[in-house]
Enzyme design. Sequence first.
Site, PDB file in Angstrom:
ATOM      1  N   SER A 196     -48.141 -44.289 -54.202  1.00 10.50           N
ATOM      2  CA  SER A 196     -47.184 -45.387 -53.966  1.00 10.50           C
ATOM      3  C   SER A 196     -46.751 -45.330 -52.519  1.00 10.50           C
ATOM      4  CB  SER A 196     -45.962 -45.191 -54.868  1.00 10.50           C
ATOM      5  OG  SER A 196     -44.921 -46.050 -54.469  1.00 10.50           O
ATOM      6  N   TYR A 245     -39.870 -40.046 -59.730  1.00 10.27           N
ATOM      7  CA  TYR A 245     -41.023 -40.942 -59.526  1.00 10.27           C
ATOM      8  C   TYR A 245     -41.542 -40.812 -58.092  1.00 10.27           C
ATOM      9  CZ  TYR A 245     -43.819 -45.130 -58.957  1.00 10.27           C
ATOM     10  OH  TYR A 245     -44.859 -45.979 -58.686  1.00 10.27           O
TER      11      TYR A 245
END
Length: 251
Positions: free
Chosen positions: A139, A152
């Site tokens: 990400s 995350y």
Amino acid sequence: MKTTGNTILITGGSSGIGRALAEALHDRGNRVIVTGRRQALLEEICAARPGMLGLPLDLDDPASLPQLAATVRERVPALNVLVANAGISRQEDMTSPGWNSLDAEAIVATNILGVLRVTAAFLPLLKQQRNATILATSSALAFVPRADFPAYCASKAFLHSWLTSLRHQLRALPIEVLELSPPYVQTELTGAQQASDPRAMALDDYVREVMGLLERGDHPRGEILLERDMPRRWAERDGSYDTIFAALNPG
Ligand SMILES: NC(=O)c1ccc[n+]([C@@H]2O[C@H](COP(=O)([O-])OP(=O)(O)OC[C@H]3O[C@@H](n4cnc5c(N)ncnc54)[C@H](OP(=O)(O)O)[C@@H]3O)[C@@H](O)[C@H]2O)c1
């Protein structure tokens, strides 16, 4: 990686980025296997694109991955591209009296252990091919975190570092290691509202840009990043980390 003529397995292929990538790769002449827990979605995807194969994978079930790997060895031994894309995301408030580590542990299990285990399960097969690719989805939040998604973002930072080492270790083998670092994209990763959030990039636009980068081989160091995410990627080097962190984490 070449973008046609491969045999590709995609984890998290039942929805969002994995599904859109699977469809784009199928349409470019690849044999694609999509995996996930939602069998009905896998069937729907494969029904619309004959030749695509849907196989169950539940990364939370220890028996599931060995079963999938055995099926692939038997039915699709030509597998030469692994896309380790499955992931989950949860917001966490560590100031809350009810906070515990369960969400973080689930994230570590899927986003970190899931990628490690899937890679370990398919690496022996990939080593047998003349050309192979391992692509994992991290990400843009790997580079500067959003503090309300602590585990995350940390899981994606783990993947960035781990993929750098994997790439180095495999450098003498014909196995390319790619890292896909999406920005905020319209999928249901954090819930249904994300799929229509105007601040998120449209899924089709994102996958079109990614396919273009892959086709042009435009991914320096194996990192598949949109131009607009470069400031985040290089924030520490450019001395802009604090400014970008503050913009992402107001207050
Ligand atoms: N969308 C974004 O803004 C964004 C930004 C950066 C990175 N990413 C990353 O992109 C990847 C794909 O996410 P997405 O945005 O496309 O969201 P998504 O639509 O929710 O896709 C997640 C996929 O992971 C699969 N999955 C989740 N847990 C699993 C498990 N235990 N076992 C097997 N499969 C599992 C899901 O399939 P089943 O539910 O069918 O199992 C689903 O196909 C993730 O790694 C995510 O972190 C997304």
